[in-house]
Design a protein around this motif. Structure first.
Motif, PDB file in Angstrom:
ATOM      1  N   ALA A  38       0.826  -1.211   0.000  1.00 24.33           N
ATOM      2  CA  ALA A  38       0.000   0.000   0.000  1.00 24.33           C
ATOM      3  C   ALA A  38       0.856   1.256   0.000  1.00 24.33           C
ATOM      4  O   ALA A  38       0.475   2.289  -0.536  1.00 24.33           O
ATOM      5  CB  ALA A  38      -0.932  -0.002   1.210  1.00 24.33           C
ATOM      6  N   LYS A  39       2.037   1.163   0.632  1.00 23.01           N
ATOM      7  CA  LYS A  39       2.999   2.275   0.620  1.00 23.01           C
ATOM      8  C   LYS A  39       4.402   1.679   0.666  1.00 23.01           C
ATOM      9  O   LYS A  39       4.595   0.543   1.076  1.00 23.01           O
ATOM     10  CB  LYS A  39       2.782   3.201   1.818  1.00 23.01           C
ATOM     11  N   GLY A  40       5.368   2.452   0.214  1.00 18.32           N
ATOM     12  CA  GLY A  40       6.747   1.991   0.259  1.00 18.32           C
ATOM     13  C   GLY A  40       7.111   1.042  -0.866  1.00 18.32           C
ATOM     14  O   GLY A  40       6.511   1.057  -1.931  1.00 18.32           O
ATOM     15  N   CYS A  41       8.108   0.181  -0.581  1.00 20.75           N
ATOM     16  CA  CYS A  41       8.668  -0.694  -1.609  1.00 20.75           C
ATOM     17  C   CYS A  41       8.683  -2.154  -1.162  1.00 20.75           C
ATOM     18  O   CYS A  41       8.672  -2.444   0.027  1.00 20.75           O
ATOM     19  CB  CYS A  41      10.105  -0.277  -1.914  1.00 20.75           C
ATOM     20  N   ALA A  42       8.746  -3.034  -2.150  1.00 22.75           N
ATOM     21  CA  ALA A  42       8.888  -4.461  -1.890  1.00 22.75           C
ATOM     22  C   ALA A  42       9.802  -5.060  -2.950  1.00 22.75           C
ATOM     23  O   ALA A  42       9.805  -4.622  -4.101  1.00 22.75           O
ATOM     24  CB  ALA A  42       7.533  -5.158  -1.904  1.00 22.75           C
ATOM     25  N   ALA A  43      10.593  -6.040  -2.536  1.00 19.91           N
ATOM     26  CA  ALA A  43      11.476  -6.761  -3.455  1.00 19.91           C
ATOM     27  C   ALA A  43      10.836  -8.116  -3.750  1.00 19.91           C
ATOM     28  O   ALA A  43      10.456  -8.849  -2.832  1.00 19.91           O
ATOM     29  CB  ALA A  43      12.852  -6.952  -2.829  1.00 19.91           C
ATOM     30  N   TYR A  44      10.704  -8.430  -5.034  1.00 20.54           N
ATOM     31  CA  TYR A  44      10.119  -9.688  -5.489  1.00 20.54           C
ATOM     32  C   TYR A  44      11.256 -10.521  -6.076  1.00 20.54           C
ATOM     33  O   TYR A  44      11.931 -10.081  -7.008  1.00 20.54           O
ATOM     34  CB  TYR A  44       9.037  -9.417  -6.533  1.00 20.54           C
ATOM     35  N   LEU A  45      11.467 -11.710  -5.509  1.00 18.61           N
ATOM     36  CA  LEU A  45      12.653 -12.494  -5.849  1.00 18.61           C
ATOM     37  C   LEU A  45      12.298 -13.878  -6.373  1.00 18.61           C
ATOM     38  O   LEU A  45      11.511 -14.606  -5.762  1.00 18.61           O
ATOM     39  CB  LEU A  45      13.552 -12.614  -4.616  1.00 18.61           C
ATOM     40  N   GLY A  59       9.482  -6.903   2.230  1.00 18.36           N
ATOM     41  CA  GLY A  59       8.859  -5.595   2.353  1.00 18.36           C
ATOM     42  C   GLY A  59       9.780  -4.641   3.090  1.00 18.36           C
ATOM     43  O   GLY A  59      10.457  -5.033   4.038  1.00 18.36           O
ATOM     44  N   ALA A  60       9.801  -3.393   2.653  1.00 14.75           N
ATOM     45  CA  ALA A  60      10.618  -2.388   3.338  1.00 14.75           C
ATOM     46  C   ALA A  60       9.889  -1.853   4.569  1.00 14.75           C
ATOM     47  O   ALA A  60      10.502  -1.593   5.598  1.00 14.75           O
ATOM     48  CB  ALA A  60      10.975  -1.245   2.390  1.00 14.75           C
ATOM     49  N   ASP A  61       8.552  -1.685   4.467  1.00 12.42           N
ATOM     50  CA  ASP A  61       7.762  -1.181   5.587  1.00 12.42           C
ATOM     51  C   ASP A  61       6.347  -1.742   5.475  1.00 12.42           C
ATOM     52  O   ASP A  61       5.587  -1.296   4.616  1.00 12.42           O
ATOM     53  CB  ASP A  61       7.722   0.345   5.560  1.00 12.42           C
ATOM     54  N   PRO A  62       5.999  -2.752   6.253  1.00 12.81           N
ATOM     55  CA  PRO A  62       6.776  -3.298   7.366  1.00 12.81           C
ATOM     56  C   PRO A  62       7.943  -4.139   6.867  1.00 12.81           C
ATOM     57  O   PRO A  62       7.890  -4.716   5.778  1.00 12.81           O
ATOM     58  CB  PRO A  62       5.765  -4.159   8.122  1.00 12.81           C
ATOM     59  N   ALA A  63       8.984  -4.179   7.683  1.00 12.91           N
ATOM     60  CA  ALA A  63      10.217  -4.881   7.327  1.00 12.91           C
ATOM     61  C   ALA A  63      10.039  -6.368   7.584  1.00 12.91           C
ATOM     62  O   ALA A  63      10.214  -6.852   8.693  1.00 12.91           O
ATOM     63  CB  ALA A  63      11.383  -4.329   8.129  1.00 12.91           C
ATOM     64  N   LEU A  64       9.690  -7.099   6.522  1.00 11.13           N
ATOM     65  CA  LEU A  64       9.452  -8.524   6.656  1.00 11.13           C
ATOM     66  C   LEU A  64       9.887  -9.260   5.409  1.00 11.13           C
ATOM     67  O   LEU A  64      10.095  -8.667   4.358  1.00 11.13           O
ATOM     68  CB  LEU A  64       7.961  -8.793   6.933  1.00 11.13           C
ATOM     69  N   LEU A  65      10.044 -10.569   5.548  1.00 17.12           N
ATOM     70  CA  LEU A  65      10.378 -11.449   4.438  1.00 17.12           C
ATOM     71  C   LEU A  65       9.330 -12.542   4.397  1.00 17.12           C
ATOM     72  O   LEU A  65       9.084 -13.204   5.408  1.00 17.12           O
ATOM     73  CB  LEU A  65      11.771 -12.063   4.634  1.00 17.12           C
ATOM     74  N   ARG A  66       8.701 -12.723   3.248  1.00 17.04           N
ATOM     75  CA  ARG A  66       7.702 -13.786   3.077  1.00 17.04           C
ATOM     76  C   ARG A  66       8.337 -14.895   2.240  1.00 17.04           C
ATOM     77  O   ARG A  66       8.758 -14.664   1.102  1.00 17.04           O
ATOM     78  CB  ARG A  66       6.457 -13.238   2.394  1.00 17.04           C
ATOM     79  N   PHE A  87      15.998   2.079  -1.505  1.00 15.34           N
ATOM     80  CA  PHE A  87      14.560   1.820  -1.539  1.00 15.34           C
ATOM     81  C   PHE A  87      14.046   1.216  -0.223  1.00 15.34           C
ATOM     82  O   PHE A  87      13.082   0.460  -0.212  1.00 15.34           O
ATOM     83  CB  PHE A  87      14.193   0.910  -2.720  1.00 15.34           C
ATOM     84  N   GLY A  88      14.711   1.517   0.890  1.00 12.97           N
ATOM     85  CA  GLY A  88      14.301   0.994   2.184  1.00 12.97           C
ATOM     86  C   GLY A  88      14.939  -0.332   2.555  1.00 12.97           C
ATOM     87  O   GLY A  88      14.581  -0.932   3.569  1.00 12.97           O
TER      88      GLY A  88
END
Length: 146
Positions: A38-45, A59-66, A87-88
């Protein structure tokens, strides 16, 4: 005949568990399609060798790894980060949850042909669990921002 009926009864009583989805024999599996945050950045790997599948979203915010380990997709919270990134994100980030420690080491590169994001390559995802083998997967992907 009795043996056949016994075998059928045992098979009917056994739970029909499907094995967890794995990628190329590793204990990690693909994760479902992920939306932009919804806001910020995410890395898709994606894994870069073998069958290329989406294996992680950070995810940069919230700082998590799925990630999906042994067939279970779960989010892990960021615990430490070091080095320049963007990018966070940092160059090296550690995530933890339960007995899992995941370390994401990535090179973030901005490109003129991309807006609101960057490419991630080279990168690696390391999974550590006590009493089990350490798994390191070569990954690469994109960062998308809103």
């Amino acid at each position: 005949m009795i043996a056949l009926l016994s075998a059928i009864a045992l098979q009917a009583a056994a739970p029909s568990a499907t094995p967890p989805a794995l990628i190329d024999g590793l204990p990690i599996g693909p994760i479902a399609k992920q939306a932009l945050p919804a806001k910020g950045c995410a890395a898709y790997l994606w894994n870069v060798a073998g069958t290329r599948q989406l294996v992680a979203m950070a995810g940069a915010d919230p700082a998590l790894l799925r990630i999906a380990i042994d067939g279970v997709t779960k989010d892990y919270a960021r615990t430490t980060q070091t080095g320049p990134g963007g990018f966070g994100f940092a160059a090296v980030t550690e995530y933890r949850g339960g007995d899992v420690t995941a370390t994401l080491d990535m090179t973030i590169t901005t490109r003129g042909d991309m807006s609101q994001g960057a490419s991630v390559l080279p990168a690696s995802l390391r999974i550590d669990r006590p009493g089990r083998d350490t798994v390191i997967v070569a990954v690469g992907g994109l960062i998308g921002c809103v």
